[in-house]
Design an enzyme around this catalytic site. Structure first.
Site, mmCIF file in Angstrom:
data_model
loop_
_atom_site.group_PDB
_atom_site.id
_atom_site.type_symbol
_atom_site.label_atom_id
_atom_site.label_comp_id
_atom_site.label_asym_id
_atom_site.label_seq_id
_atom_site.Cartn_x
_atom_site.Cartn_y
_atom_site.Cartn_z
ATOM 1 N N HIS A 47 0.852 -1.194 0.000
ATOM 2 C CA HIS A 47 0.000 0.000 0.000
ATOM 3 C C HIS A 47 0.889 1.246 0.000
ATOM 4 O O HIS A 47 1.918 1.269 0.678
ATOM 5 C CB HIS A 47 -0.901 0.004 1.244
ATOM 6 C CG HIS A 47 -1.546 1.327 1.527
ATOM 7 N ND1 HIS A 47 -2.479 1.886 0.676
ATOM 8 C CD2 HIS A 47 -1.387 2.210 2.542
ATOM 9 C CE1 HIS A 47 -2.857 3.061 1.178
ATOM 10 N NE2 HIS A 47 -2.212 3.281 2.297
ATOM 11 N N GLU A 68 1.486 0.163 -22.701
ATOM 12 C CA GLU A 68 1.740 -1.059 -21.927
ATOM 13 C C GLU A 68 0.657 -1.379 -20.901
ATOM 14 O O GLU A 68 0.580 -2.498 -20.405
ATOM 15 C CB GLU A 68 3.084 -0.926 -21.203
ATOM 16 C CG GLU A 68 3.064 0.193 -20.188
ATOM 17 C CD GLU A 68 4.348 0.323 -19.368
ATOM 18 O OE1 GLU A 68 4.689 1.462 -19.027
ATOM 19 O OE2 GLU A 68 4.975 -0.692 -19.066
ATOM 20 N N HIS A 71 -6.942 8.529 -1.084
ATOM 21 C CA HIS A 71 -5.983 8.075 -0.074
ATOM 22 C C HIS A 71 -4.750 7.446 -0.727
ATOM 23 O O HIS A 71 -3.629 7.880 -0.476
ATOM 24 C CB HIS A 71 -6.668 7.082 0.888
ATOM 25 C CG HIS A 71 -5.748 6.529 1.926
ATOM 26 N ND1 HIS A 71 -6.108 6.301 3.228
ATOM 27 C CD2 HIS A 71 -4.452 6.132 1.858
ATOM 28 C CE1 HIS A 71 -5.085 5.826 3.914
ATOM 29 N NE2 HIS A 71 -4.070 5.705 3.105
#
Ligand code: 2HA
Ligand code: ZN
Length: 271
Positions: free
Chosen positions: A139, A169, A210
Site C-alpha cells: 500500500h 503497456e 488516499h
C-alpha cells in the site's frame, strides 16, 4: 542460525521501502508492505517457536493460521527502514487459532505492525484464494494516482479505461483492471473487508483520495503494477487540462491485449 539481517526477505523489504520513499510514494509513515514468507526459509534465521510478544489481530485470520509474514511497523517511516530494519520491520507468525500475531523478530522499540495489517491479511486471504502463489500486499500514496482521484470519476471501469489509454503497456500490465473504493476511514476492519472483496477480482485497488493497494506473487509484481498505474496517472495529469487530439482507441487496446495474450476485462472497453 544465519544472521537475520542478511536474509533475502529483509534485504528486499529494505530495498523496496527505500525505493518507494525516493519515488515520493511514502511520505512520513505513509504506506505499508506485508510479505508471506516460507516457514522453512525463516527457520534458517529464527527459532519460529520463540515468541517475543503476542499482539491481538482484532479479527479472525484463521485461513492464515501458522503462516509467517514480514511487515512494516505502525507509525514507522519508510525512509528509515534501510537504516534500522529491526525497529521498523517485524516478522510475525499468525497463531493457530488465527486471532493473534506472535512476534518472532523486530519492532524492537515495543512497536507493532501497521494499522493496516487487518486489511493486508484480509487481502492475502482473498488473493491466496484466487492465486495460491500470491505473497505480497503493498500500500502507498503515489502522487499522480492520488491527484487523479480528485479530478476523475471514482468508477472502476472509467478509471481503468482512462489509465489504459495513457500508456500502450497498461492493458498488458494490468488487464484485470483496477478496483476502486470510495473514501473510507482507514485502519479499520471495514476498509479491510472492502479491499479484500475487490482483491478477489483485481490485483490493484484504489482507496479513494488516499492511495492504492497492489498485490503480487513477489515484491516486483506488486511494485511494477503500482509503478505502471502511477506512470499512466502522471500522463493523465499532464494532459487532462489540454485538448485531447490523439488517443489509443478501444479496438487498438483490444488488439494489444490479444497480441500479448492477456485475459483482459472486455467489459471495460466499448467494442
Ligand atoms: O500506514 O498509509 O493507510 C500509514 C498508511 C495508512
Ligand atoms: Zn495509506
Amino acid at each position: 542460525m544465519k544472521d537475520i539481517l542478511t536474509a533475502p526477505f529483509v534485504e528486499e523489504m529494505k530495498r523496496t521501502t527505500a525505493n518507494m520513499y525516493r519515488l515520493g510514494w511514502d511520505e512520513r509513515n505513509g504506506g505499508n508492505i506485508s510479505m508471506l514468507l516460507d516457514t522453512e526459509e525463516v527457520a534458517q534465521y529464527l527459532d519460529v517457536d520463540a515468541v517475543i510478544r503476542t499482539i491481538p489481530l482484532g479479527f479472525d485470520a484463521y485461513p492464515l493460521a501458522d503462516r509467517i509474514f514480514i511487515v512494516t511497523g505502525t507509525g514507522k517511516y519508510f525512509k528509515n527502514v534501510e537504516f534500522d530494519p529491526e525497529n521498523n520491520l517485524g516478522i510475525v507468525r499468525i497463531s493457530s487459532n488465527g486471532l493473534d500475531a506472535h512476534l518472532l523478530w523486530g519492532f524492537s522499540d515495543g512497536g507493532r505492525f501497521t494499522s493496516e495489517f487487518p486489511a493486508h491479511l484480509m487481502s492475502h486471504i482473498a488473493r491466496l484464494d484466487v492465486d495460491p502463489e500470491n505473497r505480497v500486499i503493498m500500500h502507498c500514496h503515489p502522487t499522480h494516482t492520488l491527484a487523479m482521484n480528485y479530478v476523475h470519476e471514482l468508477d472502476e471501469r472509467k478509471f481503468t479505461h482512462t489509465l489504459w489509454e495513457m500508456c500502450t503497456e497498461c492493458i498488458v500490465v494490468f488487464p484485470d483492471g483496477i478496483g476502486v473504493l470510495p473514501w473510507m476511514l482507514c485502519g479499520t476492519n471495514s476498509i479491510g473487508e472492502s479491499t479484500a472483496c475487490k482483491m478477489r477480482e483485481f490485483r490493484l485497488v484504489v482507496w479513494g483520495m488516499h492511495g492504492i493497494y497492489g498485490a503480487g506473487r513477489n515484491m516486483d509484481e506488486a511494485f511494477v503494477l503500482i509503478e505502471t498505474v502511477e506512470k499512466a496517472a502522471q500522463i493523465y495529469m499532464l494532459t487532462a487540462h489540454l485538448p485531447r487530439i490523439n488517443t489509443i482507441k478501444d479496438n487498438e487496446l483490444a488488439e494489444l491485449a490479444e497480441f500479448f495474450g492477456v485475459n483482459y476485462r472486455k467489459d471495460f472497453l466499448d467494442l
